[in-house]
Design a protein around this motif. Sequence first.
Motif, PDB file in Angstrom:
ATOM      1  N   LEU A  49       0.812  -1.215   0.000  1.00  0.00           N
ATOM      2  CA  LEU A  49       0.000   0.000   0.000  1.00  0.00           C
ATOM      3  C   LEU A  49       0.846   1.266   0.000  1.00  0.00           C
ATOM      4  O   LEU A  49       0.621   2.168  -0.795  1.00  0.00           O
ATOM      5  N   PHE A  50       1.835   1.327   0.865  1.00  0.00           N
ATOM      6  CA  PHE A  50       2.590   2.560   1.002  1.00  0.00           C
ATOM      7  C   PHE A  50       3.697   2.693  -0.039  1.00  0.00           C
ATOM      8  O   PHE A  50       4.440   3.679  -0.020  1.00  0.00           O
ATOM      9  N   LEU A  52       2.588   2.770  -3.139  1.00  0.00           N
ATOM     10  CA  LEU A  52       1.848   3.558  -4.124  1.00  0.00           C
ATOM     11  C   LEU A  52       2.330   5.008  -4.055  1.00  0.00           C
ATOM     12  O   LEU A  52       2.613   5.502  -2.954  1.00  0.00           O
ATOM     13  N   TYR A  57      -2.396   6.422  -4.180  1.00  0.00           N
ATOM     14  CA  TYR A  57      -2.925   6.111  -2.854  1.00  0.00           C
ATOM     15  C   TYR A  57      -4.237   6.865  -2.616  1.00  0.00           C
ATOM     16  O   TYR A  57      -5.249   6.277  -2.224  1.00  0.00           O
ATOM     17  N   THR A  58      -4.207   8.162  -2.874  1.00  0.00           N
ATOM     18  CA  THR A  58      -5.400   8.986  -2.684  1.00  0.00           C
ATOM     19  C   THR A  58      -6.530   8.529  -3.601  1.00  0.00           C
ATOM     20  O   THR A  58      -7.688   8.445  -3.182  1.00  0.00           O
ATOM     21  N   VAL A  92      -1.713  -4.615  -4.061  1.00  0.00           N
ATOM     22  CA  VAL A  92      -2.495  -3.780  -3.142  1.00  0.00           C
ATOM     23  C   VAL A  92      -3.984  -4.031  -3.330  1.00  0.00           C
ATOM     24  O   VAL A  92      -4.464  -4.098  -4.470  1.00  0.00           O
TER      25      VAL A  92
END
Length: 129
Positions: A49-50, A52, A57-58, A92
């Motif tokens: 996830l992190f 991205l 992510y947003t 993700v």
Amino acid sequence: MPSIFTRIINGELPSYKIAEDDHHIAILDVNPNTKGHTLCIPKKEVDKLFDLDADSYTGLMQFSRRVALAIGKTVPCDRVGMAVIGLEVPHVHVHLIPLNEMGDMRFQNKVTLDKPEFEALAAAISANL
């Protein structure tokens, strides 16, 4: 090798699609915690996830919010929970899970193993002690 989600996105594997845009797809989880358990997945295959970029992510969170609101309107529940685990599939994905009690968020009752799988797992763990 493409992840199972990339194969679903590419149409190589079937899914129960709920929503899709240029960058994301939402599908029902075929091994759900509760009725309506949905996965929101970016089309770009990224493992964590992190990892991205900020815009991706947003975008995933905004897409997931839209899907969660639709789930809440469709499935009787107290709320829609969100989890990002990422250990089973290296791509993700956001779990959106209709909740009526805390236990609905647990992933503990989803695993089924036969005797040889249990034996192999026990041996592997023992070998790593």
